[in-house]
Structures are given as structure tokens and as C-alpha cells.
Design a protein around this motif. Structure first.
Motif, PDB file in Angstrom:
ATOM      1  N   GLN A 282     -54.611 -51.551 -17.379  1.00  0.00           N
ATOM      2  CA  GLN A 282     -53.649 -50.905 -16.475  1.00  0.00           C
ATOM      3  C   GLN A 282     -53.590 -51.578 -15.104  1.00  0.00           C
ATOM      4  O   GLN A 282     -52.776 -51.175 -14.266  1.00  0.00           O
ATOM      5  N   PHE A 330     -42.893 -42.745 -19.120  1.00  0.00           N
ATOM      6  CA  PHE A 330     -43.709 -41.611 -19.572  1.00  0.00           C
ATOM      7  C   PHE A 330     -42.913 -40.316 -19.408  1.00  0.00           C
ATOM      8  O   PHE A 330     -41.948 -40.232 -18.643  1.00  0.00           O
ATOM      9  N   ARG A 332     -43.863 -36.221 -18.670  1.00  0.00           N
ATOM     10  CA  ARG A 332     -44.962 -35.361 -18.224  1.00  0.00           C
ATOM     11  C   ARG A 332     -44.451 -33.931 -18.072  1.00  0.00           C
ATOM     12  O   ARG A 332     -43.424 -33.698 -17.435  1.00  0.00           O
ATOM     13  N   ILE A 359     -48.921 -35.374 -21.111  1.00  0.00           N
ATOM     14  CA  ILE A 359     -48.197 -36.585 -20.739  1.00  0.00           C
ATOM     15  C   ILE A 359     -48.244 -37.554 -21.906  1.00  0.00           C
ATOM     16  O   ILE A 359     -49.304 -37.731 -22.535  1.00  0.00           O
ATOM     17  N   PRO A 361     -46.412 -41.500 -23.302  1.00  0.00           N
ATOM     18  CA  PRO A 361     -45.498 -42.617 -23.019  1.00  0.00           C
ATOM     19  C   PRO A 361     -44.281 -42.534 -23.928  1.00  0.00           C
ATOM     20  O   PRO A 361     -44.286 -41.828 -24.944  1.00  0.00           O
ATOM     21  N   SER A 370     -50.747 -46.781 -23.586  1.00  0.00           N
ATOM     22  CA  SER A 370     -51.559 -45.893 -22.764  1.00  0.00           C
ATOM     23  C   SER A 370     -50.734 -45.372 -21.589  1.00  0.00           C
ATOM     24  O   SER A 370     -49.802 -46.036 -21.120  1.00  0.00           O
ATOM     25  N   THR A 371     -51.063 -44.194 -21.143  1.00  0.00           N
ATOM     26  CA  THR A 371     -50.391 -43.625 -19.972  1.00  0.00           C
ATOM     27  C   THR A 371     -51.006 -44.193 -18.693  1.00  0.00           C
ATOM     28  O   THR A 371     -52.193 -44.551 -18.667  1.00  0.00           O
ATOM     29  N   GLU A 375     -51.150 -40.982 -13.274  1.00  0.00           N
ATOM     30  CA  GLU A 375     -50.338 -39.872 -13.761  1.00  0.00           C
ATOM     31  C   GLU A 375     -51.092 -38.986 -14.748  1.00  0.00           C
ATOM     32  O   GLU A 375     -50.571 -37.941 -15.152  1.00  0.00           O
ATOM     33  N   ARG A 376     -52.288 -39.360 -15.145  1.00  0.00           N
ATOM     34  CA  ARG A 376     -53.054 -38.553 -16.097  1.00  0.00           C
ATOM     35  C   ARG A 376     -53.584 -37.285 -15.424  1.00  0.00           C
ATOM     36  O   ARG A 376     -53.507 -37.119 -14.212  1.00  0.00           O
ATOM     37  N   ASP A 428     -54.566 -36.953 -21.424  1.00  0.00           N
ATOM     38  CA  ASP A 428     -53.145 -36.744 -21.666  1.00  0.00           C
ATOM     39  C   ASP A 428     -52.816 -35.282 -21.942  1.00  0.00           C
ATOM     40  O   ASP A 428     -51.653 -34.894 -21.900  1.00  0.00           O
ATOM     41  N   THR A 466     -53.198 -40.680 -26.496  1.00  0.00           N
ATOM     42  CA  THR A 466     -52.524 -41.959 -26.717  1.00  0.00           C
ATOM     43  C   THR A 466     -53.494 -43.019 -27.219  1.00  0.00           C
ATOM     44  O   THR A 466     -54.700 -42.795 -27.315  1.00  0.00           O
TER      45      THR A 466
END
Length: 527
Positions: A282, A330, A332, A359, A361, A370-371, A375-376, A428, A466
Motif C-alpha cells: 500500500q 472502494f 464504505r 469496506i 474494494p 486490498s483496501t 480507510e479501514r 474490513d 479482502t
């Protein structure tokens, strides 16, 4: 010829109209009115016509008659015009937008008085005026039963204000120093311009500037815009630093609904180079282009100590609205439901709450993606769940990012290898629940200050879905891995925040969770 000196007979008076103050003169003026017929015909064509005031005795009789009629039933009335005075800088339509519609809807004197009181409060809440006075006057004599509403304001003398403060939290390096400066009504649209700076002892910092306009001619909802530069240091907990430069726009807002657009260029780095692949994947530059919709209804009687009512919040956010390969895609969704039930003794009340969030993607091969870590969902923190309305956030007894998916960091060949620790990855899917029983203390001094006691319990969990993690997910495992705590404490409410002195006992936690049984000092602002 009429009697030149008739007697005033209150019993034969006509019903009161709003324009009677100028239209109904004493009968001893009848001869004079007939002699001045020619002059009155000319004056009727003049928009600036003025009328001789009634005598104090006649006004008193008319007001007594009006009050008697209002006690018996509705008194019909029609608002002919809303007249604004005293605004030298503020645009007139700003005041009209807050006042005209509500006032002109009134069809009785009782409704007009209630509407005038509500308008007065709304105008004061704008923060543009030192004083607001609303006067009811008679309408044009040719329109029976009409009234004019005169709104006279005195604009604030000091348009510039500022403040600075230190916000202390119980957790180490989580306090901050914040300062801001504001300028009201710079353009005369009721606009509020502000600049702020904040620095946290956890090496987080934010510099931002924004503008708020309550109304523009073409729009019925407030308009907000804010530019910001944000840096956050999560090296100790998640092995990355975050830096964002962005702009947020408030597109629509009213009592229940809010729509925002966010555009930001975000950079994640790992100076320690100790993170594993789940974080390293990330790192780098990303573009956040998202639309966020919030529905909120809050019928509780207090944000700091709710004893009756309910609240519900739903937040929906979609990211990836820009056609760019670096755009974060994503979906959410968050829910939060609260209910406060009064018990009828010692102002006791039972508060229940449950919140959840998910959440995922989107795009091609989304379940293998992956998110974004910022934002997780991360649970824990020095925050009271009573004040944390808006989604799964806090749990009593658990520190910031204190539970959930965890992985060890990369080992390094030096003497500090044993103290490397691990990273909290966030999740998530998150669910939290709380129960809180609050009640007054026996001492009268405590009751007068609002200081009360509470007994509480909470539980929560967060999981990954995810990157094929959903294959190993089951409801049974998710329920069995819930963390929980109970406790008792003293609550000191203020106008700015809620302070709690609690003793927490951890019922369930896992090896890597950052939880502590013992005394906690919590400062929370209502959200």
C-alpha cells in the motif's frame, strides 16, 4: 352631518385587524377626515404615506381587545411585507432567507408570534449580529387584516476572533495543541473564513483553511470548502506515515442529510522499512476522489448525557471517482444506532448502542485487492463510546488501534530486534455494542454540577475480508473473537467535552491486543 363629538363605545368596536393601529382613528376625527378628502386621495397614491398615530388610550383599548381575542381563539392575519433595517454590510437576502418564508407562512397572530421567535433565534445563531429585534406593525390600510414585520439588526462590531488551546488525553503522546483564527462576514454573505493549525505530540500535524457560506442566491443549502495539509505518524502501531494534501467540498447539507466530496493526493511511506507485504503493497502515492453521504437523526435530549430518545447515523462513501490508475476504489458503509431509556429514579437512564461498518474494494478482481489502510476500521482509543456517534470506533479499556488483525514486523539484525513488535492492520468489517447505566449521585452539590456515575459494558471486533480472507471468515469465529470489558466511573460533563474517570476490567482480549485493566481518564467531544 355626523355628530361632531361622538362617544367611544367599546362594546360596538369592530373586530381587530393588524392594520387597525393606523386605520381606526377615534370618531372625533370624522369631520376632519371628510374635510381632507382631497388631500387623502392624493396621499393614497404616495407610497411613502404616513399616518397619524393613534392616541395612547385608543392603542391600549385595541391591544386589550386583541389579547382577549387571542385567548379565545386564532386571530387571522396576513403578512404583507418583511422589512429589514440596520444591515450595512450583510446582504439583505441572507436575512430574508432565514425569515421571509417562515413569517409569510403564518396565517394567525399566534403563528406569527411563534415564527418571529424562531426567526430571532436563527438570526442570532448566524453569529453576525449583536442584537436582533422583530416588531409587528400594521399593513397597508387598503389591505384589511394585513401586517408588516420589521426586522432590525445591529451587526457585530468585531468580525475577527481567534483561539488557542491544548487538548490533553490520557494516552502517551496523544495530546495536541491547536490554534485558529476566524473572520466573519468578509464578503457580506454571512461567510465565515478560518485558518487553523494543530500539532500532536504523536508527530501528527494539520494545517487547513476553509470558508463556510450559509446561503448563496442560487443555492438553498450552505456551501463549505476546505483545503488542508495533513501528516500522521503510525510507525509505532502500523509501520507507515501518511501525508495528504487535499480539498473537501460540502455540496449539500440540511438537518438530516449531508453530501461531501473529497479530493486528496495521499502518500504512505515506511521510513523504518520493517513492515511486511500487507503494508508494503500500500506504500506510495494514491489519489483519493470520493463522495460521502451522511444521514443523521438525533432525538436524544443531550449529547453529553442522554437520558431519553434515540439516534441513528448512516454513512455511505464511494471512492474512485477519478479516471486515474492511482485512484483508490472502494465502497464504505457505516451504521450506528443509539437508544436512551429513562428509568424514573435518580435521573437514571439506560443507554444501548450498536454500530457496524464494512469496506470493500471495487473494480476488476476486487476480491483479490486490498483496501487502503487509512480507510479501514480500527477500534479502541481514549474516547467514550457514548460520545462516539457515527460508526464503530471506541471500546472502553482498549488503546488506540488496540485490537484486530495483527502481523509481526520484519526482523532486523541489530540489538533492538527483540523489541520490534508488530503492526495492527485494521479490518474490513467491524462491529461494536455498548450498554451504559447512568444515575445521579446522592450529594446535592454533584447533582447541581451535573456530575454523575455510570456502570458500563462494551464489546467489539474487527476482521479482514479482502485478499481472499473472506474464505476463512465465519460468523461463529467472528462472534467467538469478540473483545469485551466492563467498568464503573464518574462522569463530569462540561459545555465542551465529557470527562470520565473510569475503572475498567477487561473480560476478554487476545495476546497482541493493547488493553489495560485499571483506571482510565477519558476526554471526549460529542460527534
Amino acid at each position: 352631518m355626523p355628530d361632531p363629538d361622538p362617544k367611544l363605545d367599546p362594546e360596538n368596536q369592530q373586530p381587530y385587524n393588524a392594520n387597525d393601529l393606523d386605520e381606526e382613528d377615534d370618531d372625533d376625527d370624522v369631520v376632519e377626515e371628510e374635510e381632507d378628502d382631497d388631500e387623502e386621495d392624493i396621499d393614497d397614491e404616495d407610497d411613502d404615506v404616513s399616518f397619524e398615530p393613534s392616541t395612547p388610550r385608543a392603542v391600549r383599548l385595541k391591544m386589550d381587545a386583541l389579547l382577549r381575542r387571542m385567548l379565545v381563539g386564532p386571530v387571522s392575519i396576513h403578512v404583507h411585507d418583511v422589512i429589514i433595517k440596520g444591515n450595512t454590510k450583510t446582504k439583505g437576502y441572507i436575512i430574508e432567507a432565514e425569515a421571509s418564508e417562515a413569517l409569510k407562512k403564518a396565517t394567525t397572530m399566534q403563528e406569527l408570534l411563534r415564527a418571529s421567535n424562531a426567526v430571532n433565534s436563527r438570526l442570532r445563531l448566524l453569529g453576525l449580529f449583536d442584537s436582533v429585534m422583530i416588531t409587528l406593525d400594521s399593513g397597508p390600510p387598503e389591505i384589511p387584516g394585513s401586517a408588516n414585520v420589521i426586522i432590525e439588526v445591529r451587526e457585530a462590531r468585531n468580525w475577527v476572533s481567534g483561539d488557542i488551546g491544548a487538548y490533553i488525553k490520557a494516552e502517551p503522546k496523544s495530546s495536541s495543541v491547536e490554534g485558529s483564527i476566524k473572520h466573519k462576514n468578509l464578503l457580506g454573505y454571512g461567510d465565515l473564513w478560518d485558518g487553523s493549525i494543530a500539532y500532536g505530540f504523536d508527530h501528527s500535524a494539520e494545517v487547513s483553511a476553509g470558508v463556510y457560506m450559509p446561503r448563496l442566491k442560487a443555492l438553498v443549502a450552505p456551501v463549505t470548502a476546505r483545503a488542508y495539509l495533513l501528516t500522521q505518524d503510525w510507525l509505532n502501531l502500523s509501520s507507515y506515515k501518511e501525508r495528504s494534501v487535499g480539498l473537501s467540498l460540502g455540496l449539500f447539507s440540511n438537518r438530516y442529510h449531508n453530501v461531501e466530496y473529497h479530493l486528496a493526493w495521499r502518500t504512505l511511506t515506511d521510513p523504518s522499512q520493517m513492515s511486511l507485504s500487507s503494508i508494503r503493497m500500500q506504500l506510495g502515492h494514491n489519489l483519493l476522489s470520493s463522495l460521502k453521504y451522511t444521514f443523521k437523526i438525533d432525538r436524544r435530549n443531550s449529547l453529553v448525557r442522554p437520558t431519553r430518545g434515540y439516534a441513528f447515523v448512516s454513512k455511505t462513501q464511494i471512492g474512485g471517482l477519478a479516471p486515474d490508475s492511482h485512484s483508490l476504489r472502494f465502497l464504505r458503509q457505516e451504521f450506528d444506532l443509539r437508544c436512551a431509556i429513562p428509568l424514573g429514579f435518580y435521573r437514571a437512564a439506560l443507554n444501548f448502542g450498536i454500530s457496524s461498518g464494512v469496506i470493500v474494494p471495487w473494480g476488476k478482481g476486487f476480491m483479490n485487492k486490498s483496501t487502503p489502510p487509512p480507510e479501514r476500521f480500527f477500534l479502541g482509543g481514549n474516547l467514550s463510546p457514548i460520545c462516539a456517534l457515527g460508526g464503530p470506533k471506541a471500546l472502553w479499556g482498549f488503546k488506540t488501534r488496540g485490537l484486530g488483525p495483527w502481523e509481526p514486523r520484519r526482523q532486523v539484525n541489530d540489538e533492538n530486534a527483540a523489541a520490534v513488535g508488530g503492526d495492527f492492520l485494521g479490518g474490513d468489517l467491524a462491529v461494536t455494542a455498548l450498554a451504559d447505566l447512568s444515575f445521579d449521585l446522592p450529594s446535592r452539590w454533584f447533582r447541581e454540577k451535573g456530575i454523575h456515575a455510570h456502570v458500563f459494558a462494551c464489546a467489539g471486533n474487527v476482521a479482514k475480508l479482502t485478499v481472499n480472507e473472506y474464505r476463512d471468515f465465519s460468523i461463529q469465529k467472528f462472534k467467538e473473537s469478540f473483545r469485551s470489558s466492563v467498568g464503573v466511573g464518574i462522569v463530569i460533563p462540561t459545555s465542551l467535552f465529557r470527562m470520565e474517570i473510569n475503572y475498567c476490567y477487561i473480560l476478554k482480549k487476545f495476546d497482541h491486543d493493547r488493553a489495560k485493566a485499571g483506571f482510565w481518564l477519558t476526554f471526549s467531544r460529542p460527534s
